[in-house]
Write a protein that holds these residues in place. Structure first.
Motif, PDB file in Angstrom:
ATOM      1  N   VAL A 222      49.022  40.914  34.239  1.00 43.00           N
ATOM      2  CA  VAL A 222      49.900  39.834  34.687  1.00 43.00           C
ATOM      3  C   VAL A 222      49.276  38.485  34.327  1.00 43.00           C
ATOM      4  CG1 VAL A 222      50.897  38.681  36.700  1.00 43.00           C
ATOM      5  CG2 VAL A 222      50.947  41.159  36.542  1.00 43.00           C
ATOM      6  N   GLY A 223      47.974  38.369  34.580  1.00 39.40           N
ATOM      7  CA  GLY A 223      47.288  37.118  34.275  1.00 39.40           C
ATOM      8  C   GLY A 223      47.331  36.801  32.789  1.00 39.40           C
ATOM      9  N   VAL A 224      47.030  37.825  31.960  1.00 44.66           N
ATOM     10  CA  VAL A 224      47.047  37.606  30.514  1.00 44.66           C
ATOM     11  C   VAL A 224      48.444  37.182  30.064  1.00 44.66           C
ATOM     12  CG1 VAL A 224      46.754  38.696  28.267  1.00 44.66           C
ATOM     13  CG2 VAL A 224      45.154  39.212  30.096  1.00 44.66           C
ATOM     14  N   LEU A 225      49.460  37.855  30.621  1.00 49.32           N
ATOM     15  CA  LEU A 225      50.844  37.517  30.281  1.00 49.32           C
ATOM     16  C   LEU A 225      51.185  36.075  30.663  1.00 49.32           C
ATOM     17  CD1 LEU A 225      53.203  40.504  31.081  1.00 49.32           C
ATOM     18  CD2 LEU A 225      52.971  39.256  28.943  1.00 49.32           C
ATOM     19  N   PHE A 227      49.248  33.604  30.579  1.00 50.44           N
ATOM     20  CA  PHE A 227      48.717  32.733  29.531  1.00 50.44           C
ATOM     21  C   PHE A 227      49.573  32.803  28.268  1.00 50.44           C
ATOM     22  CE2 PHE A 227      44.666  32.775  31.921  1.00 50.44           C
ATOM     23  CZ  PHE A 227      44.529  31.410  32.032  1.00 50.44           C
ATOM     24  N   THR A 228      50.024  34.026  27.942  1.00 45.69           N
ATOM     25  CA  THR A 228      50.899  34.165  26.772  1.00 45.69           C
ATOM     26  C   THR A 228      52.157  33.314  26.954  1.00 45.69           C
ATOM     27  OG1 THR A 228      50.155  36.428  26.573  1.00 45.69           O
ATOM     28  CG2 THR A 228      52.092  35.810  25.304  1.00 45.69           C
ATOM     29  N   ILE A 229      52.766  33.458  28.141  1.00 42.67           N
ATOM     30  CA  ILE A 229      54.010  32.732  28.404  1.00 42.67           C
ATOM     31  C   ILE A 229      53.751  31.226  28.370  1.00 42.67           C
ATOM     32  CG2 ILE A 229      55.784  32.304  30.154  1.00 42.67           C
ATOM     33  CD1 ILE A 229      55.381  35.273  30.983  1.00 42.67           C
ATOM     34  N   ALA A 230      52.639  30.824  28.990  1.00 43.47           N
ATOM     35  CA  ALA A 230      52.306  29.395  28.984  1.00 43.47           C
ATOM     36  C   ALA A 230      52.170  28.898  27.549  1.00 43.47           C
ATOM     37  CB  ALA A 230      51.009  29.155  29.763  1.00 43.47           C
ATOM     38  N   GLY A 231      51.475  29.677  26.713  1.00 40.01           N
ATOM     39  CA  GLY A 231      51.294  29.267  25.323  1.00 40.01           C
ATOM     40  C   GLY A 231      52.622  29.123  24.608  1.00 40.01           C
ATOM     41  N   LEU A 232      53.518  30.101  24.816  1.00 35.80           N
ATOM     42  CA  LEU A 232      54.817  30.056  24.147  1.00 35.80           C
ATOM     43  C   LEU A 232      55.638  28.858  24.642  1.00 35.80           C
ATOM     44  CD1 LEU A 232      55.703  33.861  24.152  1.00 35.80           C
ATOM     45  CD2 LEU A 232      55.076  32.463  22.190  1.00 35.80           C
ATOM     46  N   ILE A 233      55.608  28.616  25.965  1.00 40.06           N
ATOM     47  CA  ILE A 233      56.389  27.504  26.515  1.00 40.06           C
ATOM     48  C   ILE A 233      55.880  26.165  25.974  1.00 40.06           C
ATOM     49  CG2 ILE A 233      56.890  26.202  28.633  1.00 40.06           C
ATOM     50  CD1 ILE A 233      57.013  28.831  30.117  1.00 40.06           C
ATOM     51  N   ILE A 234      54.545  26.016  25.957  1.00 36.66           N
ATOM     52  CA  ILE A 234      53.989  24.744  25.477  1.00 36.66           C
ATOM     53  C   ILE A 234      54.392  24.505  24.030  1.00 36.66           C
ATOM     54  CG2 ILE A 234      51.836  23.541  24.949  1.00 36.66           C
ATOM     55  CD1 ILE A 234      50.679  25.223  27.393  1.00 36.66           C
ATOM     56  N   ASN A 235      54.321  25.587  23.214  1.00 36.04           N
ATOM     57  CA  ASN A 235      54.724  25.451  21.812  1.00 36.04           C
ATOM     58  C   ASN A 235      56.185  25.054  21.690  1.00 36.04           C
ATOM     59  OD1 ASN A 235      52.742  25.665  19.944  1.00 36.04           O
ATOM     60  ND2 ASN A 235      52.679  27.901  20.021  1.00 36.04           N
ATOM     61  N   ALA A 236      57.047  25.683  22.534  1.00 37.43           N
ATOM     62  CA  ALA A 236      58.477  25.379  22.466  1.00 37.43           C
ATOM     63  C   ALA A 236      58.735  23.922  22.839  1.00 37.43           C
ATOM     64  CB  ALA A 236      59.244  26.317  23.401  1.00 37.43           C
TER      65      ALA A 236
ATOM     66  N   MET B 121      52.468  39.407  16.663  1.00 35.43           N
ATOM     67  CA  MET B 121      51.594  38.340  16.167  1.00 35.43           C
ATOM     68  C   MET B 121      51.864  37.041  16.887  1.00 35.43           C
ATOM     69  SD  MET B 121      50.974  38.878  12.078  1.00 35.43           S
ATOM     70  CE  MET B 121      51.943  37.459  11.798  1.00 35.43           C
ATOM     71  N   THR B 122      53.147  36.713  17.054  1.00 34.59           N
ATOM     72  CA  THR B 122      53.485  35.472  17.754  1.00 34.59           C
ATOM     73  C   THR B 122      52.902  35.477  19.160  1.00 34.59           C
ATOM     74  OG1 THR B 122      55.569  35.623  16.581  1.00 34.59           O
ATOM     75  CG2 THR B 122      55.396  33.926  18.268  1.00 34.59           C
ATOM     76  N   ALA B 123      53.097  36.615  19.849  1.00 38.33           N
ATOM     77  CA  ALA B 123      52.626  36.683  21.233  1.00 38.33           C
ATOM     78  C   ALA B 123      51.112  36.608  21.298  1.00 38.33           C
ATOM     79  CB  ALA B 123      53.124  37.974  21.889  1.00 38.33           C
ATOM     80  N   ASN B 125      49.096  35.391  19.170  1.00 39.10           N
ATOM     81  CA  ASN B 125      48.601  34.099  18.725  1.00 39.10           C
ATOM     82  C   ASN B 125      48.742  33.052  19.816  1.00 39.10           C
ATOM     83  OD1 ASN B 125      47.445  32.531  16.735  1.00 39.10           O
ATOM     84  ND2 ASN B 125      49.432  31.645  16.194  1.00 39.10           N
ATOM     85  N   ALA B 126      49.774  33.204  20.656  1.00 45.48           N
ATOM     86  CA  ALA B 126      49.966  32.242  21.737  1.00 45.48           C
ATOM     87  C   ALA B 126      49.019  32.514  22.898  1.00 45.48           C
ATOM     88  CB  ALA B 126      51.412  32.284  22.224  1.00 45.48           C
ATOM     89  N   THR B 127      48.475  33.739  22.961  1.00 45.76           N
ATOM     90  CA  THR B 127      47.570  34.085  24.061  1.00 45.76           C
ATOM     91  C   THR B 127      46.142  33.727  23.685  1.00 45.76           C
ATOM     92  OG1 THR B 127      48.909  36.067  24.240  1.00 45.76           O
ATOM     93  CG2 THR B 127      46.984  35.930  25.655  1.00 45.76           C
ATOM     94  N   PRO B 128      45.416  33.078  24.577  1.00 43.45           N
ATOM     95  CA  PRO B 128      43.977  32.968  24.315  1.00 43.45           C
ATOM     96  C   PRO B 128      43.382  34.356  24.497  1.00 43.45           C
ATOM     97  CG  PRO B 128      44.696  31.494  26.090  1.00 43.45           C
ATOM     98  CD  PRO B 128      45.818  32.427  25.819  1.00 43.45           C
ATOM     99  N   GLN B 129      42.918  34.941  23.389  1.00 41.15           N
ATOM    100  CA  GLN B 129      42.559  36.358  23.461  1.00 41.15           C
ATOM    101  C   GLN B 129      41.345  36.639  24.342  1.00 41.15           C
ATOM    102  OE1 GLN B 129      42.544  35.716  19.591  1.00 41.15           O
ATOM    103  NE2 GLN B 129      44.768  35.555  19.719  1.00 41.15           N
ATOM    104  N   VAL B 130      40.582  35.611  24.652  1.00 44.31           N
ATOM    105  CA  VAL B 130      39.436  35.857  25.527  1.00 44.31           C
ATOM    106  C   VAL B 130      39.889  36.334  26.898  1.00 44.31           C
ATOM    107  CG1 VAL B 130      37.775  34.324  24.457  1.00 44.31           C
ATOM    108  CG2 VAL B 130      39.352  33.423  26.120  1.00 44.31           C
TER     109      VAL B 130
END
Lengths: 255, 282
Positions: A222-225, A227-236, B121-123, B125-130
């Motif tokens: 859940v935590g990793v997700l 961050f993924t969602i945050a990254g995608l939202i910021i990019n959008a 890849m998109t997902a 890449n958006a995630t900090p993999q650490v």
């Protein structure tokens, strides 16, 4: 079948296949403690939101990201403009920036923790450091690649330096700045994660580390997700802002 | 006199850079030794004491130099750490290159596969993999393999993405011509796709080196017995600021050196192809 449709179908299909395989494998082939499963992760996510457990961590992470990033933007864009514009300033400051750019700034984290403690300030500092360098570099290279023709024309028509700056340099630099902003956002997010994994008392990264120690794999996911969602939202958001600022620009073909 | 001015103007670039660098080091040294506090004492009184910073917080260039000399030459205690971390990078980065490049090239070449891979890849890449590190530790424990795997994972994504993107930039006309002359897929790969991809692969490698340096520091935060990341971490938690800076500088210099090697190779490779340079830089 159009290419765009094919792309969506195949991409979505692959995603669904993976999720189905994961769901099937978990509990049958692999201990769910190691891999969790999509439904377990979903349940854990809903649970965290409903009980409200996640909000304090989310707010702390968001605060460290936003403050660090805003500080970085506020410093790096003017700095990049000055360095790009003034030759002497470039000679004086660019060596420092190049050196910092060659370094993963995350390596400074132990020093930052020493200086700022394990509270939110060390995270803000590491986010700032992560984002400030790429944005500065993008801005200054944007200033430097401005069309010399435009500048010469404007000069020969007697444009003041201020006018030159606001009507040629700045608009020409905007696409570069956005490239830097996007790259910097990724670095900033990395800073949040590592800062919170490394030494912290709150935040999504802290939640991930805690859940990992207690073998709550679903919470880790859940935590990793998040961050993924945050990254995608910021990019959008940055994409949308960029389009907003670039609306005036004539299309490539019309030139 | 005019020749001096001429010389100054010609060498302005590195002179100004060197002056700023020296000023920075001097300012730093002065903070740690209290020069500025002493100098400003008569002017602003007690407030000047704020400029006297305890060495455990800031260390100083001279203290760092002395510490580096001690760790590298006198006791040599840094070498085992350096060796272990270097081996981690070699295995992790090497594995990422061996796996990321072929898979990236293949997935970039086959359209359906590339469509299937792109959402991931998109997902990723958006995630900090650490953020996956606690999970990896759950799976693999905290041994040496874990640290290699963390570096491998961090490096894999930029290398894979660069290879994937590289195939798409290959000139379609060249492929069509070759195909219409009956070139096999293998021949296409060897003579057009691979050479055309090399600038991108090297750019991906350069990104991956930065990631590997992050991997050293981050991967060794968890239960490692030896390594540069661990050394930095230990120095930080015991307030040995000078050792901490020595460790950080070691990673910085290693990263710079590796990146410079790749840059050299890039320049050598690109001599025969004028337009590739621009494609990578843009």
């Amino acid at each position: 079948m159009s290419l765009a449709l094919e792309r969506r179908l195949v991409g979505g299909g692959a995603l669904l296949c993976l999720l189905a395989l994961w769901e099937y494998a978990s509990g049958r082939l692999v201990d769910p403690m190691f891999l969790s499963s999509p439904t377990r992760i979903y349940a854990a996510g809903v649970d965290l939101v409903v009980t409200g457990e996640i909000w304090p961590d989310l707010i702390v992470s968001a605060q460290s990201f936003i403050w660090g990033y805003l500080w970085a933007v506020a410093v790096s864009i003017p700095l990049g403009l000055v360095i790009g514009w003034n030759r002497r300033a470039q000679y004086m400051i660019q060596p420092f920036i190049d050196i910092m750019n060659a370094v993963p700034r995350i390596t400074f984290l132990p020093i930052l923790v020493l200086w700022f403690g394990i509270g939110i300030w060390s995270k803000i500092a590491v986010v700032f450091l992560g984002a400030v360098i790429p944005i500065t570099i993008a801005t200054l290279s944007g200033v430097r690649t401005n069309e010399a023709r435009f500048i010469r024309v404007a000069r020969s028509f007697g444009a003041s330096p201020l006018k030159l700056f606001t009507s040629i340099i700045l608009p020409g630099t905007v696409p570069f700045i956005f490239t830097g902003l996007k790259y910097g956002a990724g670095r900033a997010l990395l800073g949040v994660v590592v800062g919170e994994l490394y030494a912290s008392t709150a935040g999504i990264g802290h939640m991930i580390a805690d859940a990992g120690n207690m073998m709550q794999t679903d919470v880790v996911f859940v935590g990793v997700l998040m961050f993924t969602i945050a990254g995608l939202i910021i990019n959008a958001i940055l994409d949308r802002l960029e389009r907003h600022f670039e609306r005036w620009r004539p299309q490539e073909a019309a030139r | 006199m005019s020749s001096l001015r001429h010389w100054l103007e010609r060498n302005e670039r590195w002179l100004l850079g060197a002056i700023m660098g020296a000023a920075f080091l001097l300012f730093w040294e002065g903070l740690a030794r209290g020069w500025w506090a002493d100098a400003l004492q008569p002017l602003i009184g007690q407030g000047a004491e704020k400029l006297r910073i305890r060495p455990i917080f800031l260390s100083s260039p001279s203290a760092i130099a002395v510490e580096a000399w001690r760790m590298y030459v006198v006791t040599g205690e840094i070498w085992p750490h350096l060796g272990v971390s270097a081996a981690e990078v070699v295995f992790g980065l090497g594995g990422a290159v061996l796996i990321g490049i072929p898979f990236g090239l293949i997935s970039g070449r086959i359209r359906l596969l590339s469509h299937a891979v792109e959402p991931f890849m998109t997902a990723l890449n958006a995630t900090p993999q650490v953020a996956f590190i606690p999970l990896i530790i759950l799976w693999m424990g905290t041994g040496y393999g874990t640290r290699v795997f963390i570096i491998f994972l961090l490096c894999l994504i930029p290398i894979f993405m660069a290879s994937h993107a590289a195939v798409k930039t290959v000139d379609v006309r060249l492929l069509k011509v070759a195909a219409s002359f009956g070139a096999s897929e293998l021949l296409l790969f060897r003579t057009i796709i691979l050479p055309g991809s090399i600038p991108f692969l090297l750019a991906g490698l350069r990104l991956a080196i930065g990631r590997a340096m992050i991997g050293i520091v981050v991967g060794e935060l968890y239960g490692s017995a030896i390594g540069i990341g661990l050394m930095i971490n230990k120095a930080g938690s015991t307030f040995q600021t000078a050792s901490l800076f020595v460790g950080v500088l070691t990673i910085v210099i290693a990263g710079l050196a590796l990146t410079e090697i790749v840059r050299r190779i890039e320049r050598r490779v690109e001599i025969w192809r004028p337009e590739a340079q621009q494609a990578v830089n843009s």
